[in-house]
Design a protein around this motif. Structure first.
Motif, mmCIF file in Angstrom:
data_model
loop_
_atom_site.group_PDB
_atom_site.id
_atom_site.type_symbol
_atom_site.label_atom_id
_atom_site.label_comp_id
_atom_site.label_asym_id
_atom_site.label_seq_id
_atom_site.Cartn_x
_atom_site.Cartn_y
_atom_site.Cartn_z
ATOM 1 N N UNK B 77 0.780 -1.142 0.009
ATOM 2 C CA UNK B 77 0.010 -0.040 0.150
ATOM 3 C C UNK B 77 0.597 1.410 -0.045
ATOM 4 N N UNK B 78 2.048 1.203 0.630
ATOM 5 C CA UNK B 78 2.822 2.411 0.678
ATOM 6 C C UNK B 78 3.422 2.691 -0.603
ATOM 7 N N UNK B 79 3.428 1.691 -1.476
ATOM 8 C CA UNK B 79 3.975 1.922 -2.883
ATOM 9 C C UNK B 79 2.761 2.320 -3.735
ATOM 10 N N UNK B 80 1.823 1.471 -3.685
ATOM 11 C CA UNK B 80 0.739 1.661 -4.489
ATOM 12 C C UNK B 80 -0.182 2.865 -4.402
ATOM 13 N N UNK B 81 -0.510 3.400 -3.155
ATOM 14 C CA UNK B 81 -1.367 4.520 -3.199
ATOM 15 C C UNK B 81 -0.907 5.897 -3.532
ATOM 16 N N UNK B 82 0.465 6.121 -3.346
ATOM 17 C CA UNK B 82 0.908 7.463 -4.007
ATOM 18 C C UNK B 82 0.820 7.299 -5.569
ATOM 19 N N UNK B 85 -2.439 7.829 -6.875
ATOM 20 C CA UNK B 85 -3.062 9.330 -6.644
ATOM 21 C C UNK B 85 -2.286 10.128 -7.673
ATOM 22 N N UNK B 86 -1.032 9.880 -8.048
ATOM 23 C CA UNK B 86 -0.529 10.492 -9.088
ATOM 24 C C UNK B 86 -0.995 10.086 -10.498
ATOM 25 N N UNK B 87 -1.438 8.789 -10.691
ATOM 26 C CA UNK B 87 -2.136 8.865 -12.109
ATOM 27 C C UNK B 87 -3.424 9.432 -12.081
ATOM 28 N N UNK B 88 -4.357 9.562 -10.972
ATOM 29 C CA UNK B 88 -5.544 10.327 -10.922
ATOM 30 C C UNK B 88 -5.443 11.963 -11.417
ATOM 31 N N UNK B 89 -4.441 12.170 -10.645
ATOM 32 C CA UNK B 89 -3.839 13.769 -10.809
ATOM 33 C C UNK B 89 -3.713 14.042 -12.032
#
Lengths: 89, 108
Positions: B77-82, B85-89
């Motif tokens: 999760x610590x790798x996947x969640x940022x 988030x970056x992909x959505x932005x």
């Protein structure tokens, strides 16, 4: 200790319902994507909690790991798709 | 030990509640990504670490293996969640969404 896990799971389900509001009524597609992502991260925790409730943690941990992977790939693929398609309805 | 598990579960639920309220209340989706990206990560870390501590109460090879798997979910999760988030932005920026600004003379 089982009762603590049960109540934590119930509160987690209520928080998932709050996040579902953003998934249903989001103004743009990306708002819905944020809501779905938040629900998925809560579901991973909920799966491990269910494993503790059923005393089968060794099985449910693998399911939770697969679900986390699937959720990440789904969000990434959907955001790439809407980026390629351009306009957000 | 069970007090530690209960306190960490409650703290994780507090962070998840903050994330849910933030997703509900912030004005546009750039600012909504802020609670969704950070507080979800910390909340899942606290709750899954509590469950790993609970699993480590019987200290033998099988239970240690399950606890390590739970902490591997946290690491993922610590790798996947940022990244998500970056992909959505990135999708929002390339679709030409403009950021929210406070309207002049009045609260919104």
């Amino acid at each position: 200790m089982d009762k603590v896990f049960l109540y934590a799971g119930l509160i987690l389900c209520a928080l998932m319902l709050i996040s579902l509001y953003r998934g249903v009524f989001g103004p743009t597609v990306l708002d819905r994507l944020i809501g779905v992502n938040a629900i998925g991260s809560k579901t991973t925790v909920l799966l491990v909690l269910v494993g503790f409730l059923f005393h089968r943690v060794d099985m449910f941990v693998d399911i939770a790991l697969a679900y986390a992977l699937l959720n990440f790939v789904a969000v990434l693929a959907a955001s790439r798709y809407f980026q390629k398609r351009g306009g957000l309805g | 030990m069970s007090i530690l598990v209960t306190v960490m579960l409650a703290l994780g639920l507090v962070f998840f509640a903050g994330a849910a309220v933030g997703i509900l209340r912030f004005p546009d989706f750039y600012s909504r990504l802020h609670p969704a990206g950070k507080m979800d990560t910390l909340g899942s870390f606290l709750m899954l670490a509590a469950l790993a501590v609970q699993e480590l109460r019987h200290f033998d090879l099988d239970h240690v293996l399950v606890a390590v798997k739970i902490m591997l979910i946290v690491l993922f999760y610590f790798i996947a969640s940022p990244t998500a988030t970056h992909a959505i932005v990135d999708a929002g920026l390339r679709a030409g969404q403009s950021a929210w600004t406070k309207p002049r003379g009045g609260r919104s």
